[in-house]
Each structure stands twice: as C-alpha cells, then as structure tokens.
Design a protein around this motif. Structure first.
Motif, PDB file in Angstrom:
ATOM      1  N   THR A 133      14.006 -40.293  -2.763  1.00 44.08           N
ATOM      2  CA  THR A 133      13.977 -41.554  -3.547  1.00 44.08           C
ATOM      3  C   THR A 133      12.515 -41.893  -3.790  1.00 44.08           C
ATOM      4  O   THR A 133      11.687 -41.827  -2.872  1.00 44.08           O
ATOM      5  N   ASN A 134      12.188 -42.233  -5.016  1.00 44.04           N
ATOM      6  CA  ASN A 134      10.782 -42.545  -5.289  1.00 44.04           C
ATOM      7  C   ASN A 134      10.461 -44.013  -4.960  1.00 44.04           C
ATOM      8  O   ASN A 134      11.357 -44.829  -4.688  1.00 44.04           O
ATOM      9  N   GLN A 135       9.185 -44.306  -5.016  1.00 46.77           N
ATOM     10  CA  GLN A 135       8.703 -45.647  -4.654  1.00 46.77           C
ATOM     11  C   GLN A 135       9.251 -46.713  -5.608  1.00 46.77           C
ATOM     12  O   GLN A 135       9.544 -47.829  -5.213  1.00 46.77           O
ATOM     13  N   THR A 136       9.424 -46.358  -6.874  1.00 46.54           N
ATOM     14  CA  THR A 136       9.857 -47.330  -7.899  1.00 46.54           C
ATOM     15  C   THR A 136      11.253 -47.870  -7.607  1.00 46.54           C
ATOM     16  O   THR A 136      11.489 -49.088  -7.705  1.00 46.54           O
ATOM     17  N   ILE A 137      12.204 -46.999  -7.235  1.00 45.35           N
ATOM     18  CA  ILE A 137      13.562 -47.454  -6.969  1.00 45.35           C
ATOM     19  C   ILE A 137      13.587 -48.370  -5.746  1.00 45.35           C
ATOM     20  O   ILE A 137      14.358 -49.326  -5.669  1.00 45.35           O
ATOM     21  N   ARG A 138      12.694 -48.036  -4.775  1.00 48.65           N
ATOM     22  CA  ARG A 138      12.648 -48.896  -3.580  1.00 48.65           C
ATOM     23  C   ARG A 138      12.115 -50.287  -3.944  1.00 48.65           C
ATOM     24  O   ARG A 138      12.574 -51.295  -3.434  1.00 48.65           O
TER      25      ARG A 138
END
Length: 539
Positions: A31-36
């Motif tokens: 999961t990338n930082q943006t979705i988090r």
C-alpha cells in the motif's frame, strides 16, 4: 535489483493516487503512502481485504453490499466503480476504484479520491433544486429570455400577473406577449440596450384584461454557453400598493383640508428622541407662530393651566403605560395674549419598543373654548336667577338634599320676603320693582360668608342656607341683613323705603333617615316665622 525496487516504491509513494497490491487470498502485499493519507488507516490496521471491509464499512449491511459489488465486478470484468467509504476520522469519502490483474496471483487497485467532485456535483444539484423552487414558486413573476428576447420559460406568478399560459407564450417575442400601456418604441429602445448594460429597472404599466397593472420590472443578463446570453426579467405587480398609495394620498389631502378647515392642531411626539412636531394650527390656535415654539414636551407643559396639569399628566401617563386605549383630556392652555383657552387633547401610541415602552405618540388639539364657555353659561343659567345672579329654586332644592346628609350640622335657614313689592310695581313700574329686588339681593349677599348659600326662589322671596351655624349665629346674620337694608335706604334715593320680613330656624339633626325631613321642617318653620314678622316684627 533491490535498488531498482526501492526506487519504484519511492516513486509509487509519491503518486497522487492510492495504490494497493493484493494477492489472491486477499493479503495486502503493498500500500502506498497516498492511500494511507487518504483513508487515515495505517499499514498495521489494514493488512487484508477483510480488514479493509471492516474499517471502511463499519455498518454490516453496507459492508455486505460493497462485497457483492466487488464480486460482481470481478465476475463481469468491470474494472471501475465508485464507493463511499468511512475514513479513520469517521468522515465519509468517495473513492473511485480501478481494478487490474497483474498476473494470476496479484491484483492492482488504483484509487482516486473524488469526494470533492461528488460534493461539487451535489452542491450544484442542490443549487439547481433551490433555483427551480425559487423560479417556480417566487412571489414575483419571472421569465427567462434568450438574446433575441424570445421566451424560454416563465414561472407561475408571471402567468398569474398577465393571465396567460406558459405553453402559449414559449419561444414568442416578449413584447408580442405582454401589452404595454407605455409607448412601446421607448421601451423597446431601452430593452435593446440591456445587453450592453448590467441591468435595467423601471416602473412599467401594462394592459391586462382592459385594466392597467403597475409593475416594477427588473431585467438583467448573464453569460450562458448554450444560449450565448440569458436574460432574466423579474416582474413585481405593485398595482395594489399603487392603488393604496393613491387612496392614502386622497385621504391625506382630505384630512389636511379637514384639519385646516376645522382648526385642528396636530402633535407628533417621538418619545425616544424627546422631540415633538407641532403643526401650524397647533401654534396659531394659541396665537403663536410655529417658529416661536420649541419642539419639546415643555412647550406644552409650560402652557397648561396649573389646576389642570396634574390630571392631564395622569391621563397621559395611564395611556403610555397601556392602561387606556387612548389618551383623552380637556384642559386649559395659556395663549400668547395671556388668556386661557379650553383644549380637547386626544392622542394614541402608534409605536412601542420590544419592552413595551412608547416610542411614538400622535395626537390632536381641538379648540373647545366656545363650547366650554357656552356649557358653563348654560349651567350657570340653569342654576342662577337671571335678575340678581343669585341661585334659583332648582339649585336651592338640590342643595337642601345634599346638605341633609352632610356633616355641616347644625344648619340654619333664613327666609326673607320684600314688603309691599306689588304696590311698588303698580305705582312705579316693574323696572323700579326689579331695582328693589336687586338691592335686597345685594344686601343679603354682602351679609354672608363665602360658604353660605342664598337663592331667590320666587318673585320677592329669598332663602339663605347657613351650614355649621347654630340658632344664635343665625339670629346675628338676620340682624346684619336688616342693618344692610337700612344702609341701602340711607344711600339710595327710593320712592319708598326698602323693607323685608325675615324668619330663621335651626336644625341639628344628623340622622340620615330623618335629615331631609328635618331640614325641610326647618325651612317651613323659618318660612312661617317670616310671615309672622311681616307685619308685626322688625321689617
């Protein structure tokens, strides 16, 4: 190779879209930082699809629904759908999910936050609903025109004002639909300039069903992609207010004429600002010019008669406090010449503040001086003898009734009769007889106190009522009257001496049941004594 993988992860973390890679068992591999950041959930909180559904859809029914949509999309190769999810902060967001198969074991999810677009779309929808409601149900008539002034739409009020149907006027030129009372050329010229102006507003008269309608018309234009430019015409039917305005003007003119003709003074008191406006009649009624009077309450207060001021202020205060429906008082005002004039003062509170305090009071002054003086004269004549100015028999009888129940006991009564008045009338004329009557009245009146009452109850008969007077004091008053008559004979040149017979009596009864009887009995005894004295006693 490891370095290349790390560079790829760093690049994916910086993308503006969320990226999730999952295996066939639903385990999140990346999961990338943006979705988090978009969801607020950490990598430790969301490790599997099961974790995702549980967090993003706390409501079980919504969770099952989302699962069914996802399964359906996979089976039917649908790669794009928007979901409404719950963030870690408890807010709702709209995400657009795009699915793609990396290989047989991995799936790529590309996630775009479209909440802002959804919100804008909803706001636009709401605005359209509001506008449609406003347009349809507005209390003003509204028509929508294209740049050629052809009607695109009209609301209900417009149909009502001009008594036409929207279906009959659509796509027609507006000036062919409404019938102008004004010169149409002038209106057309002005309307043609609207496109070059921000707006146009004026009062316009229309002919509707052979009647004139007054309308306030406001026209403005806005840019529009579909029609190049849209023109809105807002029509407010002011016919009713115009008619009321005309009626009010006529009423005002009639009122001003009536006020001027009836010499009615008007005052308008702004209590909050302690300012009173008086009209010309108010000032002239008292002999003043309006410029000589100050516009405050003291102007009136300083002119009110001292004996009338207390009651006038009480009546005014009662109305200001809401105890009476209107303020009403009759009092005397001092004129510029120094004389007193009776005024009928009527007023009413026309405005109060939130606390109920009077803000504005309006009233009138009516000159009732002649009326008051005439009433006073009528009252005087009804109670007084015309020749002598003494009280008459009517007043005497009323006074006996009043004193019978009073605290003025003992009460004495003197009855007097002029001797030989008939002979004087026969020998010297009635004018000489009147002279004897007047001299007798003066002699009696000059012998009495202020509180004593003397009346002429017949041609030559007089009665004196002496409150708080015992028998001995009544005798002294009788002797004083006879002395005054002797003084008259010494001063006046009369053909025959003036003489009178007097009889007196006293009653000290305070019993209310017998007071009237006793006081009448007292009068009868005095009358009898007078006749006994007429020829035998001192006359």
């Amino acid at each position: 190779m490891e370095r290349d993988d790390q560079l790829m992860k760093n690049l994916i973390n910086k993308l503006s879209i969320g990226v999730v890679i999952a295996d066939q068992q639903g385990q999140f591999l990346f999961t990338n930082q943006t979705i988090r950041e978009m969801t607020g959930y950490t990598e430790a909180e969301i490790k599997t699809m099961k974790d995702w559904y549980k967090k993003a859809y706390p409501d079980p029914e919504a969770r099952e629904k989302a699962k069914r949509y996802f399964e359906y999309d996979l089976e039917n190769n649908i790669q794009d759908r928007t979901y409404k999810i719950t963030t870690a902060a408890g807010d709702y967001k709209y995400f657009n999910f795009r699915y793609s198969q990396l290989d047989e074991e991995k799936m790529l999810f590309e996630i775009i936050d479209i909440s802002h677009r959804i919100q804008q779309k909803q706001e636009l929808k709401n605005q359209n609903i509001i506008f449609e409601n406003f347009f349809t149900n507005s209390l003003e008539g509204i028509i929508l025109l294209n740049s050629e002034f052809r009607i695109l739409d009209a609301n209900n009020k417009f149909e009502e004002i001009f008594e036409i149907s929207k279906s009959d006027i659509k796509n027609k030129l507006v000036l062919n639909v409404v019938d102008l009372y004004e010169e149409s050329n002038n209106i057309e010229k002005e309307i043609n300039e609207i496109l070059a102006k921000e707006d146009w507003e004026n009062e316009v008269r229309f002919k509707v069903d052979n009647k004139i309608k007054y309308c306030n018309v406001h026209i403005f234009s806005v840019d529009n992609k579909e029609h190049d430019r849209l023109i809105y015409a807002v029509v407010d039917d002011i016919t009713e207010s115009k008619e009321r305005e005309k009626e009010l003007k006529e009423v005002k003119e009639r009122l001003e004429l009536a006020v001027s003709g009836a010499t009615i003074g008007i005052w308008d008191w702004n209590a909050a600002e302690e300012y009173i406006h008086f009209n010309e009649n108010w000032a002239q009624m008292l002999g003043y010019e309006l410029s000589e009077l100050e516009n405050n309450l003291n102007t009136w207060l300083n002119l009110v008669h001292p004996d009338d001021k207390e009651q006038a202020l009480k009546d005014l205060e009662d109305h200001l406090e809401g105890k009476t429906e209107k303020y009403y008082n009759e009092h005397r005002l001092k004129t510029k010449s120094g004389s007193w004039k009776w005024i009928r003062d009527i007023g009413k509170v026309t405005e109060r503040d939130e606390a109920g305090n009077a803000i504005r009071i309006v009233g009138v002054h009516i000159d009732i001086d002649r009326e008051k003086r005439a009433a006073a004269e009528i009252e005087y004549l009804s109670n007084h003898d015309e020749l002598t100015g003494l009280y008459n028999r009517r007043y005497f009888n009323e006074e006996l009734k009043r004193l019978s129940n009073s605290r003025k006991y003992p009460i004495s009564i003197i009855v007097g009769d002029i001797n030989r008045l008939k002979d004087i009338n026969d020998n010297y004329g009635h004018s000489m007889g009147d002279r004897y009557i007047e001299l007798t009245a003066e002699a009696i009146k000059s012998s009495l106190r202020t509180e004593d009452i003397v009346a002429r109850i017949g041609g030559d008969e007089f009665v004196v009522i002496l409150p708080d007077t015992n028998y001995n004091a009544a005798e002294e008053v009788t002797e004083r009257i006879l002395d005054r008559i002797e003084e008259v004979n010494e001063k006046e040149e009369l053909p025959e001496p003036l003489s009178a017979a007097l009889g007196y009596e006293t009653t000290d009864s305070k019993n209310q049941d017998h007071g009237v009887k006793n006081i009448k009995k007292c009068y009868n005894k005095a009358d009898k004594k007078m006749y006994e004295q007429k020829f035998t006693g001192r006359c």
